[in-house]
Design a protein around this motif. Structure first.
Motif, PDB file in Angstrom:
ATOM      1  N   LEU A 242       3.167  -6.052 -11.893  1.00  0.00           N
ATOM      2  CA  LEU A 242       2.762  -6.020 -10.482  1.00  0.00           C
ATOM      3  C   LEU A 242       1.467  -5.241 -10.342  1.00  0.00           C
ATOM      4  N   THR A 243       0.575  -5.748  -9.515  1.00  0.00           N
ATOM      5  CA  THR A 243      -0.680  -5.038  -9.242  1.00  0.00           C
ATOM      6  C   THR A 243      -0.414  -3.961  -8.192  1.00  0.00           C
ATOM      7  N   ASP A 244      -1.421  -3.126  -7.965  1.00  0.00           N
ATOM      8  CA  ASP A 244      -1.279  -2.072  -6.961  1.00  0.00           C
ATOM      9  C   ASP A 244      -1.091  -2.664  -5.569  1.00  0.00           C
ATOM     10  N   ALA A 245      -1.779  -3.768  -5.296  1.00  0.00           N
ATOM     11  CA  ALA A 245      -1.626  -4.405  -3.982  1.00  0.00           C
ATOM     12  C   ALA A 245      -0.221  -4.936  -3.802  1.00  0.00           C
ATOM     13  N   PRO A 262      12.900   5.073   4.848  1.00  0.00           N
ATOM     14  CA  PRO A 262      13.680   5.788   3.821  1.00  0.00           C
ATOM     15  C   PRO A 262      12.799   6.774   3.029  1.00  0.00           C
ATOM     16  N   SER A 263      13.470   7.686   2.351  1.00  0.00           N
ATOM     17  CA  SER A 263      12.746   8.629   1.480  1.00  0.00           C
ATOM     18  C   SER A 263      12.305   7.909   0.206  1.00  0.00           C
ATOM     19  N   TYR A 264      11.559   8.658  -0.646  1.00  0.00           N
ATOM     20  CA  TYR A 264      11.071   8.020  -1.890  1.00  0.00           C
ATOM     21  C   TYR A 264      12.228   7.614  -2.786  1.00  0.00           C
ATOM     22  N   ARG A 265      13.247   8.436  -2.888  1.00  0.00           N
ATOM     23  CA  ARG A 265      14.377   8.102  -3.760  1.00  0.00           C
ATOM     24  C   ARG A 265      15.076   6.834  -3.269  1.00  0.00           C
ATOM     25  N   GLU A 266      15.348   6.745  -1.974  1.00  0.00           N
ATOM     26  CA  GLU A 266      15.990   5.550  -1.451  1.00  0.00           C
ATOM     27  C   GLU A 266      15.096   4.329  -1.625  1.00  0.00           C
ATOM     28  N   CYS A 267      13.800   4.514  -1.419  1.00  0.00           N
ATOM     29  CA  CYS A 267      12.862   3.397  -1.587  1.00  0.00           C
ATOM     30  C   CYS A 267      12.829   2.936  -3.038  1.00  0.00           C
ATOM     31  N   ALA A 268      12.823   3.890  -3.966  1.00  0.00           N
ATOM     32  CA  ALA A 268      12.802   3.512  -5.391  1.00  0.00           C
ATOM     33  C   ALA A 268      14.085   2.791  -5.777  1.00  0.00           C
ATOM     34  N   GLU A 280       7.334   4.689 -12.946  1.00  0.00           N
ATOM     35  CA  GLU A 280       7.652   5.678 -11.921  1.00  0.00           C
ATOM     36  C   GLU A 280       6.389   6.259 -11.304  1.00  0.00           C
ATOM     37  N   VAL A 281       5.362   6.454 -12.103  1.00  0.00           N
ATOM     38  CA  VAL A 281       4.106   7.044 -11.598  1.00  0.00           C
ATOM     39  C   VAL A 281       3.431   6.090 -10.616  1.00  0.00           C
ATOM     40  N   ARG A 282       3.380   4.810 -10.984  1.00  0.00           N
ATOM     41  CA  ARG A 282       2.745   3.822 -10.094  1.00  0.00           C
ATOM     42  C   ARG A 282       3.549   3.623  -8.815  1.00  0.00           C
ATOM     43  N   LEU A 283       4.883   3.626  -8.958  1.00  0.00           N
ATOM     44  CA  LEU A 283       5.706   3.439  -7.767  1.00  0.00           C
ATOM     45  C   LEU A 283       5.540   4.612  -6.806  1.00  0.00           C
ATOM     46  N   ARG A 284       5.484   5.859  -7.327  1.00  0.00           N
ATOM     47  CA  ARG A 284       5.309   7.013  -6.452  1.00  0.00           C
ATOM     48  C   ARG A 284       3.909   6.999  -5.803  1.00  0.00           C
ATOM     49  N   ALA A 285       2.892   6.567  -6.568  1.00  0.00           N
ATOM     50  CA  ALA A 285       1.536   6.496  -5.999  1.00  0.00           C
ATOM     51  C   ALA A 285       1.472   5.461  -4.873  1.00  0.00           C
ATOM     52  N   LYS A 288       3.101   6.888  -1.780  1.00  0.00           N
ATOM     53  CA  LYS A 288       2.226   7.857  -1.115  1.00  0.00           C
ATOM     54  C   LYS A 288       1.140   7.147  -0.331  1.00  0.00           C
ATOM     55  N   ARG A 289       0.561   6.101  -0.917  1.00  0.00           N
ATOM     56  CA  ARG A 289      -0.502   5.386  -0.207  1.00  0.00           C
ATOM     57  C   ARG A 289       0.046   4.726   1.062  1.00  0.00           C
ATOM     58  N   VAL A 290       1.215   4.079   0.944  1.00  0.00           N
ATOM     59  CA  VAL A 290       1.763   3.377   2.116  1.00  0.00           C
ATOM     60  C   VAL A 290       2.152   4.372   3.208  1.00  0.00           C
ATOM     61  N   THR A 291       2.781   5.485   2.808  1.00  0.00           N
ATOM     62  CA  THR A 291       3.176   6.472   3.824  1.00  0.00           C
ATOM     63  C   THR A 291       1.956   7.126   4.452  1.00  0.00           C
ATOM     64  N   ALA A 292       0.879   7.325   3.682  1.00  0.00           N
ATOM     65  CA  ALA A 292      -0.346   7.912   4.252  1.00  0.00           C
ATOM     66  C   ALA A 292      -0.960   6.965   5.265  1.00  0.00           C
ATOM     67  N   ILE A 293      -0.986   5.674   4.926  1.00  0.00           N
ATOM     68  CA  ILE A 293      -1.549   4.697   5.867  1.00  0.00           C
ATOM     69  C   ILE A 293      -0.693   4.647   7.139  1.00  0.00           C
ATOM     70  N   GLY A 294       0.644   4.717   6.972  1.00  0.00           N
ATOM     71  CA  GLY A 294       1.534   4.673   8.136  1.00  0.00           C
ATOM     72  C   GLY A 294       1.320   5.880   9.023  1.00  0.00           C
TER      73      GLY A 294
END
Length: 303
Positions: A242-245, A262-268, A280-285, A288-294
Motif C-alpha cells: 500500500l502506498t502512503d495515499a 477511535p484511538s490508534y490501537r482500535e484503528c490498527a 507499524e511505523v507506516r501505519l502510525r505515521a 498521525k497525518r490523518v488526525t492532524a488534517i482532521g
C-alpha cells in the motif's frame, strides 16, 4: 648364608677336576710302584711315584694361586702340562709292556691329560664367572621385566573386559530401543488403520452430516486423516504494498466510520481485521497525518 651357598656352588664346579686328578695320581703312583718295584726296592719306587704326583700337585697349586690373584704364568702352566704328559707316558708305557691287560691300562692312560684339561676348563669358567652383585642385578632386571609383562597382560585383560561390558550394554540398550520403536510403530499403524477404516466406512458421511451443518444441500461433509510425515512449508501470500495515499485513505475511512474517532490501537486492530497489511511505523505515521488534517479542518470550521 649367601657366602656358604657361593662356596658350595664353587665346590660343585671344581669337584669333577679334583676327582679326576685324584684318580690320575693314584693310578700313576700304583703304576710306578708296580713297574719299578721289580727293579728296585718298593720304598724307592714309592718315593719316585710320590715325587711325580707331588710335582704335578705343586704346579697345579701354583696355577690355582695365580688364577685366584687374576694372574697367569706360562712357565708354570708348561711345567704342569709336562707333569701330566709324563704321568700319561708312564701309564701308556706300562700298558704296552703289560701282558694280558694292555687294553685295560690303555683305557685309563688318558686320565692325567683329561684331569689337566678339566682344570683348564675350570679356570676359564672362573675367569668368565659373574660376581654376586652382577647376578643380583641380572635377577632384578629379569624380575622387573616379568612384573612389567604381568602388569601389561593384566591391563590388557581388564581393558578387554571393560570393552566387552560396554559393547554388551550398548547392544542391549539398542535392542531395547528397537523393541520400543517397533511397538510404537505397531501401535501407530493399528491406530492409523482404525482411522482409515472409520474414514472409509459407509456410515461415516451420514454420521458426520447428522452433527454438522451442511454448507449447501448437496454438500457431503468429509474429514481427512491427519498428516503423518514431513510437511512441506506453504509459501507466504504476496499482497500488494500500500502506498502512503492508500494508507491515508484507509485510515481516514476507519476514523470516519465511528463517532467519536477511535484511538490508534482500535484503528490498527480494525485495519488488520479488514485484511490490510502495513508496517507499524507506516501505519502510525498515516494515523498521525490523518488526525492532524482532521484537527486542522475542525479548527477552520469553528473559526
Amino acid at each position: 648364608m649367601t657366602r656358604t651357598r657361593r662356596n658350595l656352588r664353587r665346590a660343585l664346579t671344581v669337584a669333577p677336576a679334583v676327582a679326576m686328578t685324584l684318580v690320575s695320581m693314584v693310578l700313576t703312583l700304583a703304576v710306578v710302584v708296580m713297574w719299578l718295584g721289580a727293579a728296585m726296592p718298593w720304598p724307592v719306587a714309592l718315593v719316585v711315584g710320590l715325587g711325580l704326583d707331588g710335582g704335578w700337585l705343586a704346579t697345579l697349586a701354583y696355577e690355582r694361586r695365580l688364577a685366584a690373584q687374576g694372574d697367569h704364568s706360562r712357565p708354570v702352566t708348561l711345567v704342569g702340562w709336562c707333569f701330566g704328559a709324563v704321568a700319561t707316558g708312564v701309564l701308556v708305557a706300562h700298558a704296552l709292556l703289560a701282558e694280558g691287560s694292555a687294553g685295560a691300562w690303555l683305557a685309563v692312560a688318558w686320565l692325567p691329560i683329561a684331569a689337566k684339561a678339566l682344570w683348564l676348563v675350570h679356570g676359564l669358567w672362573e675367569r668368565t664367572a659373574l660376581t654376586t652383585t652382577a647376578l643380583e642385578a641380572i635377577r632384578t632386571i629379569q624380575q622387573d621385566a616379568r612384573d612389567t609383562a604381568a602388569v601389561a597382560r593384566a591391563r590388557l585383560r581388564a581393558d578387554a573386559t571393560t570393552e566387552e561390558t560396554r559393547l554388551l550394554a550398548v547392544t542391549q540398550a539398542g535392542a531395547r530401543v528397537a523393541r520400543v520403536q517397533a511397538a510404537t510403530a505397531a501401535a501407530l499403524s493399528e491406530a492409523w488403520g482404525v482411522l482409515d477404516k472409520a474414514r472409509s466406512g459407509e456410515d461415516t458421511a451420514a454420521a458426520l452430516a447428522s452433527v454438522t451443518t451442511p454448507v449447501t444441500p448437496q454438500s457431503h461433509p468429509r474429514w481427512e486423516l491427519p498428516v503423518w510425515g514431513p510437511v512441506e512449508p506453504v509459501a507466504a501470500l504476496e499482497a500488494p504494498a500500500l502506498t502512503d495515499a492508500d494508507l491515508d485513505g484507509i485510515v481516514a475511512a476507519l476514523l470516519a466510520a465511528s463517532t467519536p474517532p477511535p484511538s490508534y490501537r482500535e484503528c490498527a486492530a480494525r485495519f488488520r481485521a479488514a485484511g490490510h497489511t502495513a508496517a507499524e511505523v507506516r501505519l502510525r505515521a498515516a494515523w498521525k497525518r490523518v488526525t492532524a488534517i482532521g484537527e486542522q479542518q475542525s479548527g477552520g470550521t469553528s473559526s
